[in-house]
Design a protein around this motif. Structure first.
Motif, short mmCIF file in Angstrom:
data_model
loop_
_atom_site.label_atom_id
_atom_site.label_comp_id
_atom_site.label_asym_id
_atom_site.label_seq_id
_atom_site.Cartn_x
_atom_site.Cartn_y
_atom_site.Cartn_z
N THR A 136 36.33 41.23 34.58
CA THR A 136 35.69 41.59 33.08
C THR A 136 34.16 40.96 33.17
O THR A 136 33.90 40.26 34.26
CB THR A 136 36.57 41.31 32.21
OG1 THR A 136 36.55 39.57 32.29
CG2 THR A 136 37.94 41.72 32.21
N ALA A 137 33.55 41.12 31.98
CA ALA A 137 32.14 40.43 32.01
C ALA A 137 32.26 39.13 32.05
O ALA A 137 31.19 38.38 32.93
CB ALA A 137 31.69 40.68 30.75
N GLY A 138 33.29 38.26 31.76
CA GLY A 138 33.51 36.75 32.17
C GLY A 138 34.55 36.59 33.18
O GLY A 138 34.46 35.58 33.77
N GLY A 139 35.46 37.53 33.30
CA GLY A 139 36.80 37.27 34.04
C GLY A 139 36.36 37.32 35.58
O GLY A 139 35.66 38.31 36.08
N ARG A 140 36.93 36.37 36.31
CA ARG A 140 36.54 36.31 37.82
C ARG A 140 37.67 35.94 38.62
O ARG A 140 38.67 35.12 38.02
CB ARG A 140 35.44 35.38 38.16
CG ARG A 140 33.97 35.45 37.64
CD ARG A 140 33.35 36.68 38.06
NE ARG A 140 31.82 36.72 37.66
CZ ARG A 140 31.61 37.40 36.58
NH1 ARG A 140 32.61 37.78 35.61
NH2 ARG A 140 30.15 37.41 36.15
N VAL A 141 37.87 36.51 39.87
CA VAL A 141 38.82 36.13 40.92
C VAL A 141 37.93 35.74 42.03
O VAL A 141 37.09 36.39 42.35
CB VAL A 141 39.84 37.25 41.22
CG1 VAL A 141 40.61 36.91 42.29
CG2 VAL A 141 40.68 37.67 39.95
N GLU B 272 44.97 40.21 29.52
CA GLU B 272 43.68 40.58 28.87
C GLU B 272 43.08 41.88 29.31
O GLU B 272 42.70 42.77 28.40
CB GLU B 272 42.66 39.42 28.92
CG GLU B 272 41.47 39.58 28.35
CD GLU B 272 40.68 38.59 28.46
OE1 GLU B 272 39.58 38.84 28.92
OE2 GLU B 272 40.73 37.33 27.75
N ALA B 273 43.19 42.14 30.49
CA ALA B 273 42.67 43.41 31.07
C ALA B 273 43.50 43.81 32.17
O ALA B 273 43.02 43.74 33.45
CB ALA B 273 41.12 43.14 31.57
N PRO B 274 44.51 44.51 31.97
CA PRO B 274 45.43 44.90 32.84
C PRO B 274 44.81 46.02 33.79
O PRO B 274 45.18 46.02 35.02
CB PRO B 274 46.76 45.59 32.16
CG PRO B 274 46.26 45.85 30.73
CD PRO B 274 44.99 44.85 30.79
N GLY B 275 44.25 46.96 33.36
CA GLY B 275 43.60 47.92 34.17
C GLY B 275 42.55 47.41 35.17
O GLY B 275 42.58 47.78 36.46
N ASN B 276 41.82 46.70 34.67
CA ASN B 276 40.70 45.94 35.53
C ASN B 276 41.30 45.09 36.59
O ASN B 276 40.79 45.12 37.59
CB ASN B 276 39.35 45.40 34.75
CG ASN B 276 38.56 46.08 34.08
OD1 ASN B 276 38.53 47.59 33.93
ND2 ASN B 276 37.85 45.48 33.38
N THR B 277 42.19 44.57 36.07
CA THR B 277 42.98 43.54 36.97
C THR B 277 43.51 44.08 37.95
O THR B 277 43.69 44.01 39.37
CB THR B 277 43.86 42.41 36.54
OG1 THR B 277 43.16 41.89 35.41
CG2 THR B 277 44.66 41.36 37.19
N ARG B 278 44.48 45.33 37.74
CA ARG B 278 44.99 46.11 38.70
C ARG B 278 43.90 46.86 39.71
O ARG B 278 44.28 46.83 41.16
CB ARG B 278 45.70 47.43 38.04
CG ARG B 278 46.44 48.40 38.98
CD ARG B 278 47.53 47.73 39.97
NE ARG B 278 48.24 48.77 40.69
CZ ARG B 278 49.26 49.29 40.50
NH1 ARG B 278 49.98 49.04 39.49
NH2 ARG B 278 49.58 50.05 41.62
N ARG B 279 42.64 47.17 39.13
CA ARG B 279 41.67 47.72 40.22
C ARG B 279 41.46 46.35 41.25
O ARG B 279 41.27 46.69 42.28
CB ARG B 279 40.55 48.19 39.23
CG ARG B 279 40.83 49.50 38.85
CD ARG B 279 39.46 50.33 38.23
NE ARG B 279 39.29 49.46 37.01
CZ ARG B 279 39.75 49.99 36.04
NH1 ARG B 279 41.02 50.97 35.76
NH2 ARG B 279 39.62 49.67 34.74
#
Length: 118
Positions: free
Chosen positions: A87-92, A37-44
């Protein structure tokens, strides 16, 4: 989780980098969803956790959880629990094992976890 044919090859930590591990199957699945869904943000997120999992430089993005969520047990040991907003909703969510320089991913999802709703 043991690697199998078709799995991505993980990057080994070098120098002062931290090792990242999935602590749950759900975290592994959620991480895969975040990557799609958000490869750039997940990579960061990956790079931030590898470099400084306890950084307070961007508290809106990466912070230690407090109260009942501040500590979590894994394998009989208690660890501080942190969260990274991908992301706005995605969390780790992850646990920091300082002696082993290991970050244990316990939650990853494209959706915000329900346990913080009051």
């Amino acid at each position: 989780m043991s690697p199998k044919r078709g799995d991505d090859v993980p990057r080994p930590p070098i120098g002062t980098e931290w090792r990242l591990r999935f602590a749950t199957s759900e975290a592994a699945k959620g991480w895969s969803d975040l990557c799609a869904e958000a490869p750039g943000n997940t990579r960061r997120c990956f790079e931030a956790l590898r470099a400084a999992p306890q950084s307070t430089a961007e508290p809106d993005r990466q912070h230690r959880l407090h109260g009942r969520l501040g500590v979590r047990t894994l394998g009989g040991d208690a660890f501080p629990q942190w969260e990274y907003e991908v992301t706005a909703g995605g969390r780790v969510r992850y646990l920091v094992d300082e002696p082993r320089r290991t970050v244990h991913l316990v939650y990853a999802s494209t959706r915000h976890p329900k346990d913080t709703d009051t």
